[in-house]
Scaffold this motif. Structure first.
Motif, PDB file in Angstrom:
ATOM      1  N   GLU A 198     -11.946  -7.171  11.440  1.00 26.92           N
ATOM      2  CA  GLU A 198     -11.176  -6.000  11.867  1.00 26.92           C
ATOM      3  C   GLU A 198      -9.698  -6.363  11.766  1.00 26.92           C
ATOM      4  O   GLU A 198      -9.304  -7.469  12.126  1.00 26.92           O
ATOM      5  N   SER A 199      -8.893  -5.403  11.278  1.00 23.66           N
ATOM      6  CA  SER A 199      -7.469  -5.693  11.135  1.00 23.66           C
ATOM      7  C   SER A 199      -6.663  -4.413  10.986  1.00 23.66           C
ATOM      8  O   SER A 199      -7.158  -3.406  10.489  1.00 23.66           O
ATOM      9  N   VAL A 200      -5.410  -4.502  11.416  1.00 28.17           N
ATOM     10  CA  VAL A 200      -4.425  -3.497  11.022  1.00 28.17           C
ATOM     11  C   VAL A 200      -3.945  -3.929   9.644  1.00 28.17           C
ATOM     12  O   VAL A 200      -3.688  -5.117   9.418  1.00 28.17           O
ATOM     13  N   ILE A 201      -3.856  -2.991   8.725  1.00 29.93           N
ATOM     14  CA  ILE A 201      -3.351  -3.290   7.389  1.00 29.93           C
ATOM     15  C   ILE A 201      -2.021  -2.565   7.214  1.00 29.93           C
ATOM     16  O   ILE A 201      -1.941  -1.353   7.402  1.00 29.93           O
ATOM     17  N   VAL A 202      -0.993  -3.338   6.865  1.00 29.51           N
ATOM     18  CA  VAL A 202       0.336  -2.776   6.669  1.00 29.51           C
ATOM     19  C   VAL A 202       0.646  -2.729   5.181  1.00 29.51           C
ATOM     20  O   VAL A 202       0.552  -3.735   4.482  1.00 29.51           O
ATOM     21  N   SER A 203       1.006  -1.542   4.725  1.00 27.29           N
ATOM     22  CA  SER A 203       1.484  -1.353   3.365  1.00 27.29           C
ATOM     23  C   SER A 203       2.330  -0.083   3.347  1.00 27.29           C
ATOM     24  O   SER A 203       2.452   0.605   4.351  1.00 27.29           O
ATOM     25  N   ASN A 204       2.894   0.207   2.195  1.00 24.64           N
ATOM     26  CA  ASN A 204       3.668   1.442   2.070  1.00 24.64           C
ATOM     27  C   ASN A 204       2.717   2.625   2.084  1.00 24.64           C
ATOM     28  O   ASN A 204       1.553   2.511   1.702  1.00 24.64           O
ATOM     29  N   ASP A 205       3.213   3.767   2.515  1.00 25.28           N
ATOM     30  CA  ASP A 205       2.370   4.942   2.728  1.00 25.28           C
ATOM     31  C   ASP A 205       1.520   5.306   1.514  1.00 25.28           C
ATOM     32  O   ASP A 205       0.352   5.629   1.651  1.00 25.28           O
ATOM     33  N   PHE A 206       2.073   5.210   0.322  1.00 26.64           N
ATOM     34  CA  PHE A 206       1.340   5.603  -0.889  1.00 26.64           C
ATOM     35  C   PHE A 206       0.129   4.702  -1.145  1.00 26.64           C
ATOM     36  O   PHE A 206      -0.808   5.095  -1.821  1.00 26.64           O
ATOM     37  N   HIS A 207       0.126   3.505  -0.611  1.00 25.12           N
ATOM     38  CA  HIS A 207      -0.825   2.461  -0.957  1.00 25.12           C
ATOM     39  C   HIS A 207      -1.968   2.296   0.044  1.00 25.12           C
ATOM     40  O   HIS A 207      -2.989   1.690  -0.251  1.00 25.12           O
ATOM     41  N   LEU A 208      -1.817   2.859   1.218  1.00 27.19           N
ATOM     42  CA  LEU A 208      -2.774   2.587   2.295  1.00 27.19           C
ATOM     43  C   LEU A 208      -4.164   3.167   2.075  1.00 27.19           C
ATOM     44  O   LEU A 208      -5.159   2.548   2.462  1.00 27.19           O
ATOM     45  N   ARG A 237       7.343   3.079   5.081  1.00 27.42           N
ATOM     46  CA  ARG A 237       7.835   4.071   4.132  1.00 27.42           C
ATOM     47  C   ARG A 237       7.938   3.456   2.733  1.00 27.42           C
ATOM     48  O   ARG A 237       7.892   2.230   2.574  1.00 27.42           O
ATOM     49  N   THR A 238       8.051   4.322   1.754  1.00 21.26           N
ATOM     50  CA  THR A 238       8.196   3.909   0.362  1.00 21.26           C
ATOM     51  C   THR A 238       9.631   4.148  -0.069  1.00 21.26           C
ATOM     52  O   THR A 238      10.174   5.219   0.215  1.00 21.26           O
ATOM     53  N   PRO A 239      10.256   3.177  -0.734  1.00 22.66           N
ATOM     54  CA  PRO A 239      11.636   3.378  -1.184  1.00 22.66           C
ATOM     55  C   PRO A 239      11.752   4.598  -2.099  1.00 22.66           C
ATOM     56  O   PRO A 239      10.961   4.766  -3.028  1.00 22.66           O
ATOM     57  N   LYS A 240      12.727   5.444  -1.826  1.00 26.70           N
ATOM     58  CA  LYS A 240      12.901   6.663  -2.607  1.00 26.70           C
ATOM     59  C   LYS A 240      13.150   6.377  -4.083  1.00 26.70           C
ATOM     60  O   LYS A 240      12.696   7.115  -4.942  1.00 26.70           O
ATOM     61  N   SER A 241      13.847   5.284  -4.380  1.00 29.96           N
ATOM     62  CA  SER A 241      14.224   4.975  -5.756  1.00 29.96           C
ATOM     63  C   SER A 241      13.020   4.712  -6.659  1.00 29.96           C
ATOM     64  O   SER A 241      13.119   4.860  -7.883  1.00 29.96           O
ATOM     65  N   VAL A 242      11.882   4.333  -6.088  1.00 27.88           N
ATOM     66  CA  VAL A 242      10.701   4.022  -6.898  1.00 27.88           C
ATOM     67  C   VAL A 242       9.480   4.853  -6.496  1.00 27.88           C
ATOM     68  O   VAL A 242       8.374   4.603  -6.965  1.00 27.88           O
ATOM     69  N   LYS A 249      12.501  -4.007  -1.774  1.00 30.65           N
ATOM     70  CA  LYS A 249      12.660  -2.989  -0.735  1.00 30.65           C
ATOM     71  C   LYS A 249      11.293  -2.557  -0.181  1.00 30.65           C
ATOM     72  O   LYS A 249      11.126  -2.403   1.030  1.00 30.65           O
ATOM     73  N   ALA A 250      10.313  -2.381  -1.068  1.00 34.64           N
ATOM     74  CA  ALA A 250       8.973  -1.983  -0.615  1.00 34.64           C
ATOM     75  C   ALA A 250       8.379  -3.039   0.314  1.00 34.64           C
ATOM     76  O   ALA A 250       7.807  -2.716   1.357  1.00 34.64           O
ATOM     77  N   LEU A 251       8.530  -4.315  -0.041  1.00 32.90           N
ATOM     78  CA  LEU A 251       7.981  -5.382   0.793  1.00 32.90           C
ATOM     79  C   LEU A 251       8.773  -5.524   2.090  1.00 32.90           C
ATOM     80  O   LEU A 251       8.186  -5.779   3.148  1.00 32.90           O
ATOM     81  N   LEU A 252      10.069  -5.319   2.024  1.00 29.59           N
ATOM     82  CA  LEU A 252      10.894  -5.358   3.238  1.00 29.59           C
ATOM     83  C   LEU A 252      10.443  -4.275   4.224  1.00 29.59           C
ATOM     84  O   LEU A 252      10.313  -4.535   5.424  1.00 29.59           O
ATOM     85  N   TYR A 253      10.181  -3.070   3.725  1.00 25.75           N
ATOM     86  CA  TYR A 253       9.721  -1.993   4.602  1.00 25.75           C
ATOM     87  C   TYR A 253       8.377  -2.347   5.243  1.00 25.75           C
ATOM     88  O   TYR A 253       8.127  -2.044   6.410  1.00 25.75           O
ATOM     89  N   ARG A 254       7.496  -2.999   4.481  1.00 34.14           N
ATOM     90  CA  ARG A 254       6.219  -3.445   5.041  1.00 34.14           C
ATOM     91  C   ARG A 254       6.462  -4.469   6.151  1.00 34.14           C
ATOM     92  O   ARG A 254       5.856  -4.398   7.221  1.00 34.14           O
TER      93      ARG A 254
END
Length: 187
Positions: A133-143, A163-168, A56-61
């Motif tokens: 130079e780059s845009v970096i995509v990750s979940n909010d907690f990790h950026l 976003r970060t999955p609520k379950s984790v 789910k985390a990777l899917l959101y990314r």
């Protein structure tokens, strides 16, 4: 002796709460930044793959990166991540499959598939594609940590928060606090 122990424990508790609060604010601040348009490269940081399916985390990314790419189709998407335990494919391959299935031409996707952590995602990508130079995509907690590591590698990084999955969420934030502390102690 009891007063000394109480005092030391109180100081330790205060420092821990201060660290978590400060780090949380840094995480939220970086996650709220909007990246500029038409940056040449967009790095999607790898995360767990379940078999050959995106977690789910990777899917959101991936969904967040796809949304950016749809508005900036000259941008090359760089998928990152090697193959970890319990994964039937590399994280990069699973991401590439997602993007192709969602209409991104194969020639718009670059691959880094040897990395096993965030630092390697960025380091190997820079080595392979001479990224400055780059845009970096990750979940909010990790950026926050990802952007700091990019700076260390002399990559100008623009965060794009998924976003970060609520379950984790709680587990990932706790793990991230430890990773950020380790980063500050080793960089």
């Amino acid at each position: 002796m009891k007063k000394l122990i109480f005092l030391l424990l109180s100081i330790l508790l205060f420092l821990s709460i201060s660290y978590v609060s400060y780090t949380y604010l840094k995480i939220k601040k970086v996650a709220s930044i909007e990246p500029p348009k038409d940056i040449a490269h967009l790095i999607v940081l790898g995360a767990k793959v379940n078999g050959d399916q995106l977690s789910k985390a990777l899917l959101y990314r991936a969904e967040t990166a796809l949304s950016y790419w749809k508005n900036n189709q000259s941008t090359k998407i760089i998928v990152t991540g090697g193959q970890g335990n319990g994964e039937d494919t590399t994280e990069a391959s699973a991401l590439m499959k997602f993007f192709i299935q969602n209409g991104v031409p194969k020639e718009s996707i670059l691959v880094e598939d040897k990395s096993t952590n965030t630092y390697e995602n960025l380091q190997f990508t820079k080595e392979l594609y001479s990224i400055q130079e780059s845009v970096i995509v990750s979940n909010d907690f990790h950026l926050y940590r990802a952007v700091e590591l990019a700076k260390e590698l002399k990559i100008t990084a623009f965060p794009l928060a998924a976003r970060t999955p609520k379950s984790v969420k709680l587990l990932l934030y706790l793990r991230e606090y430890a990773a950020i502390l380790k980063m500050h102690l080793t960089i």
